[in-house]
Motif scaffolding. Structure first.
Motif, PDB file in Angstrom:
ATOM      1  N   GLU A 205       0.835  -1.189   0.000  1.00  0.00           N
ATOM      2  CA  GLU A 205       0.000   0.000   0.000  1.00  0.00           C
ATOM      3  C   GLU A 205       0.876   1.247   0.000  1.00  0.00           C
ATOM      4  O   GLU A 205       1.912   1.306   0.650  1.00  0.00           O
ATOM      5  CB  GLU A 205      -0.888  -0.009   1.245  1.00  0.00           C
ATOM      6  N   GLU A 239      -9.037  -3.147  -6.815  1.00  0.00           N
ATOM      7  CA  GLU A 239      -8.434  -2.096  -6.001  1.00  0.00           C
ATOM      8  C   GLU A 239      -7.667  -1.083  -6.835  1.00  0.00           C
ATOM      9  O   GLU A 239      -7.397   0.034  -6.370  1.00  0.00           O
ATOM     10  CB  GLU A 239      -7.457  -2.687  -4.972  1.00  0.00           C
ATOM     11  N   TRP A 263      -4.350   0.438  -1.840  1.00  0.00           N
ATOM     12  CA  TRP A 263      -4.595  -0.893  -1.287  1.00  0.00           C
ATOM     13  C   TRP A 263      -3.431  -1.811  -1.670  1.00  0.00           C
ATOM     14  O   TRP A 263      -2.876  -1.683  -2.761  1.00  0.00           O
ATOM     15  CB  TRP A 263      -5.896  -1.479  -1.848  1.00  0.00           C
ATOM     16  N   PHE A 420     -13.477   0.272  -3.764  1.00  0.00           N
ATOM     17  CA  PHE A 420     -12.153   0.514  -3.176  1.00  0.00           C
ATOM     18  C   PHE A 420     -11.725   1.977  -3.323  1.00  0.00           C
ATOM     19  O   PHE A 420     -10.572   2.264  -3.634  1.00  0.00           O
ATOM     20  CB  PHE A 420     -11.118  -0.446  -3.774  1.00  0.00           C
ATOM     21  N   HIS A 422     -10.535   5.552  -1.941  1.00  0.00           N
ATOM     22  CA  HIS A 422      -9.656   5.857  -0.812  1.00  0.00           C
ATOM     23  C   HIS A 422      -9.195   7.303  -0.861  1.00  0.00           C
ATOM     24  O   HIS A 422      -9.132   7.933  -1.917  1.00  0.00           O
ATOM     25  CB  HIS A 422      -8.452   4.902  -0.766  1.00  0.00           C
ATOM     26  N   SER A 445     -16.231  -1.489  -0.287  1.00  0.00           N
ATOM     27  CA  SER A 445     -15.029  -1.100   0.450  1.00  0.00           C
ATOM     28  C   SER A 445     -14.597   0.329   0.152  1.00  0.00           C
ATOM     29  O   SER A 445     -14.722   0.820  -0.969  1.00  0.00           O
ATOM     30  CB  SER A 445     -13.871  -2.050   0.122  1.00  0.00           C
ATOM     31  N   LYS A 447     -11.638   3.483   2.062  1.00  0.00           N
ATOM     32  CA  LYS A 447     -10.600   3.686   3.069  1.00  0.00           C
ATOM     33  C   LYS A 447     -10.230   5.168   3.146  1.00  0.00           C
ATOM     34  O   LYS A 447     -10.159   5.863   2.137  1.00  0.00           O
ATOM     35  CB  LYS A 447      -9.358   2.866   2.703  1.00  0.00           C
ATOM     36  N   SER A 466     -12.803   1.630   6.161  1.00  0.00           N
ATOM     37  CA  SER A 466     -11.747   1.686   7.170  1.00  0.00           C
ATOM     38  C   SER A 466     -11.267   3.122   7.330  1.00  0.00           C
ATOM     39  O   SER A 466     -11.174   3.877   6.360  1.00  0.00           O
ATOM     40  CB  SER A 466     -10.569   0.796   6.758  1.00  0.00           C
ATOM     41  N   SER A 511     -15.416  -4.841   8.596  1.00  0.00           N
ATOM     42  CA  SER A 511     -14.028  -5.050   8.198  1.00  0.00           C
ATOM     43  C   SER A 511     -13.129  -4.861   9.404  1.00  0.00           C
ATOM     44  O   SER A 511     -13.538  -4.294  10.419  1.00  0.00           O
ATOM     45  CB  SER A 511     -13.629  -4.072   7.082  1.00  0.00           C
ATOM     46  N   ARG A 513      -9.445  -3.842   9.030  1.00  0.00           N
ATOM     47  CA  ARG A 513      -8.208  -3.523   8.312  1.00  0.00           C
ATOM     48  C   ARG A 513      -7.344  -2.507   9.045  1.00  0.00           C
ATOM     49  O   ARG A 513      -6.157  -2.405   8.791  1.00  0.00           O
ATOM     50  CB  ARG A 513      -8.559  -2.953   6.934  1.00  0.00           C
ATOM     51  N   SER A 514      -7.939  -1.705   9.912  1.00  0.00           N
ATOM     52  CA  SER A 514      -7.256  -0.540  10.454  1.00  0.00           C
ATOM     53  C   SER A 514      -6.475  -0.869  11.722  1.00  0.00           C
ATOM     54  O   SER A 514      -6.866  -1.728  12.513  1.00  0.00           O
ATOM     55  CB  SER A 514      -8.271   0.573  10.765  1.00  0.00           C
TER      56      SER A 514
END
Length: 748
Positions: A205, A239, A263, A420, A422, A445, A447, A466, A511, A513-514
């Motif tokens: 990432e 992603e 990601w 995805f 972000h 998803s 982020k 996230s 989720s 993930r964080s």
């Protein structure tokens, strides 16, 4: 026929050209005479002797002198370009060479084509102007009508409609299900060059160096669509899917692009590269757009006839485009998005508006702007009314939306599809928010979404989002809108500061993930009766996307008002720091708590309390769960000056219900003041309990324990406490493991 040489009146029977030829000596370098005519019709009637190669004529107007269609033209004796009625005029009856061509410095005008309103279609003029590579700016000085849908691969051009209205009366049918069938669509071109690589090593990432099969194909400055293969769970679960520019060749297999991955991508994933020649810096400005009427959908939301979705119109679309800005488009009655973008990088959309689109229930209709696979976008100072979405991001990254406002917002002005997305930032906007909420096809998803100073009827962010940050957000109740005034958030690195929800806040966890803690600080929430502060598991799986919270949550310096029955159906460790709960007068006034650990430091409960109903285990609350201390059940810690006061319908501030529930109690610096004789400071029943109270204060009311609450493997230590007028009659008998009288100050 009326025409003159510039600066001189015609004074003889000789033509201006004859006089000029007689005056000039052979071989002279002096310029040819400049002739002036009032209209295009007069230009085309000039005698053949006037059509000398390089001759220049000033045309005063298109239909009449001074009507705004005036221009300079030059005769090109060798030109065979088609007459387009504006920049090229053929004075001959046939196709013999020789054309009057408009002289310009790159700025063009629709009036050159005799367009002074929407009474004649402007499509041919637009095609002609866009086809002239010397033109960099096109201006409209009147309303215009277009009846065709245009696609251009043209770069570095600006269309400025100067605030005039564009209509689409009689526009041709669109292709089915095609939001890019706008009046003006800029589209880059694929070169046909592709490359595919299976990743040898994973990509971390935030890396900007990607693996290729052969880096020799990637020149610095080139643009490529870089697309990861989808996950099997969804056809669009990618992603990575953006238009990127090469900035450096690292080695024979690695290239640096102008993007940091949002990601990680694991080894074995396939990446496909497609080289693109994008449209660059093609911009549209200052348009008022009026779409065409479209029949409403049937009640079952099906098309009333096969070509129904091909009738509507929209102004602007971009695909494979870089630095293509749009500003000051005001639209009514549009069908597809007013500004549609796909595979666009580095753009600004500003001061645009959509009011009352003709459709908003059919997928993709009624948007101000939809943006798919976009980077570095900035949407600002826009608004909508009664539209579907003001701003839609699908697979977007590093974008910002600010000072945008949507009313009539039940459909959600601000959304992401969950492909995805972000690193998106929203600042100073108003309108319903819904993030990553379009289904598993895209991935559900997102982020690192940050929302600041936002007002909304709802904030919906409970999918796999996230590191969501909400600051100074206000969710208000709206009559007729279900679940209005609520905030639904995924507890995976969630940070909320200074937020208000007039109905409730509900946490779930989809989720994990964080690495960031879940923190709610300085917030205010009204508590809808029967609402859930944290979701619980249910036999039917609960609502889609609402999963129990297994992580920890801290709520600090916050308040919950109008607490009737509020369910905390999950959470690993819930820490309440200086947070207050206020019950409804005469109401039930209880938090039903299923978290494993409850910690209360400071703050407290007024006219309400909490009931421990058994730790969430992945099934229904109430079944056994091993805690960090190695004991089964729940634990509660209260200190830091926490205060309990008043009364509630449950007649207890702290209680444990259920014959099998086991709780570890740790009461320290706290004060509990009951406003009614039968009000219990704590009510403990069934299970196995480990109770310790040291240094607490109790006033009025009673202690309530069941005889079986402190059976084998249990204990009770109640000491160094101050009790004023407390009914102790329902405490268990003292024994080797139960001590509650010695060491306390008992006041009448």
């Amino acid at each position: 026929m009326s025409w003159t040489r510039a600066g001189n009146e015609a004074s003889s029977n000789k033509t201006d050209w004859q006089e000029e030829e007689e005056r000039l000596e052979p071989g002279s370098c002096q310029p040819l005479a400049i002739v002036q005519v009032p209209t295009i019709a007069e230009l085309l009637r000039l005698p053949s002797g006037s059509r000398k190669d390089g001759a220049v004529v000033r045309v005063g107007g298109y239909r009449k002198d001074g009507d705004g269609g005036g221009k300079w033209v030059r005769y090109d004796a060798g030109s065979g370009r088609p007459d387009n009625g504006g920049t090229v005029h053929n004075p001959h009856a046939g196709e013999e060479p020789g054309r009057w061509e408009t002289i310009h410095e790159g700025v063009a005008d629709f009036r050159w084509f005799g367009l002074f309103g929407a009474d004649a279609d402007a499509d041919d003029a637009l095609e002609a102007l866009m086809g002239d590579p010397a033109i960099y700016r096109i201006e409209a000085h009147s309303d215009l009508n277009f009846s065709r849908r245009h696609i251009f691969a043209r770069s570095r051009i600006e269309l400025d409609f100067l605030g005039h209205t564009v209509t689409t009366e009689g526009i041709e049918l669109n292709e089915p299900d095609n939001p890019f069938g706008a009046v003006i669509c800029f589209r880059g071109t694929a070169t046909g060059e592709t490359q595919t690589v299976i990743l040898r090593d994973g990509l971390a990432e935030l890396t900007d160096v990607l693996e290729t099969a052969d880096s020799a194909a990637f020149a610095v400055g080139d643009w490529w669509i870089v697309q990861a293969a989808p996950h099997p769970e969804g056809a669009a679960q990618r992603e990575l899917d953006y238009l990127l520019q090469v900035t450096e060749t690292i080695d024979e297999r690695h290239v640096r692009f102008n993007y940091k991955l949002g990601w990680p991508l694991e080894a074995g994933r396939r990446i496909v590269y497609r080289k693109i020649n994008p449209v660059v810096q093609s911009r549209v400005r200052n348009m008022r757009f009026v779409g065409v009427p479209v029949a409403p959908l049937t009640p079952s939301l099906t098309k009333p006839f096969p070509t129904w979705d091909q009738l509507g119109s929209s102004p602007v679309a971009y695909e494979f485009a870089v630095e293509c800005d749009v500003s000051d488009i005001r639209a009514v009655g549009a069908f597809w998005p007013v500004i549609m973008r796909r595979y666009c990088t580095s753009f600004v959309t500003e001061r645009c508006e959509l009011i009352n689109p003709v459709q908003r229930d059919w997928g993709g209709t009624g948007y101000l702007t939809q943006q798919i696979h976009v980077l570095y976008g900035h949407v600002r100072d826009c608004n909508t009314s009664n539209a579907r979405h003001l701003n839609d991001f699908t697979c977007a990254a590093y974008c910002m939306v600010e000072n945008c406002h949507g009313d009539g917002d039940d459909y959600g002005p601000f959304v992401t599809h969950g492909q995805f997305e972000h690193d998106l930032t929203y600042t100073g906007n108003s309108g319903l928010l819904s993030f990553a909420n379009s289904g598993t096809t895209w991935g559900d998803s997102a982020k690192r979404i940050t929302v600041r100073k936002h007002v909304a009827s709802r904030i919906v962010a409970h999918k796999k989002i996230s590191d969501l940050t909400l600051e100074d957000c206000y969710a208000y109740r709206k009559e007729g809108l279900g679940d209005s005034g609520t905030i639904w958030a995924n507890a995976d690195g969630l940070q909320m500061r200074g937020c208000t929800a007039e109905s409730s806040v509900t946490l779930s966890q989809s989720s994990a993930r964080s690495g960031r803690t879940n923190l709610i600080d300085g917030c205010s929430f009204d508590a809808t009766h029967g609402g859930e502060l944290a979701r619980a598991s249910r036999p039917d799986g609960g609502a889609i996307g609402f999963l129990p919270v297994s992580g920890d949550v801290t709520i600090a310096n916050s308040s919950f008002t109008n607490v009737g029955k509020l369910i905390v159906g999950s959470i690993g460790r819930l820490t309440l720091l200086h947070t207050r709960f206020t019950g409804v007068s005469g109401g039930e006034g209880v938090l039903q708590v299923a978290c494993h650990q409850l910690v209360v430091r400071g703050g407290g409960f007024a006219d309400c309390g909490f009931a421990l109903i058994g730790a969430w285990t992945g099934g229904e609350p109430g079944s056994a769960q091993v805690t960090e201390a190695g004991q089964s059940g729940q634990s509660v810690t209260i200190d830091g000056g926490a205060e309990f006061s008043g009364t509630n319908g449950a007649m207890a501030f702290m209680s444990s219900i259920g014959e099998t529930n086991s709780v570890t109690w740790s009461l320290g610096s706290m004060t509990s003041s009951a406003a009614a004789p039968g009000m219990a400071h704590f009510a403990i029943e069934g299970g196995k309990h480990r109770y310790q109270a040291v240094g607490s204060r109790f006033k009025g009311g009673a202690f309530d324990t069941r005889p079986d609450a402190f059976a084998a493997s249990s204990y009770m230590l109640h000491t160094a406490c101050v009790e004023e007028g407390v009914d102790r009659s329902r405490l268990p008998a003292e024994s080797g493991t139960v001590r509650h009288r010695e060491g306390n100050l008992l006041l009448p």
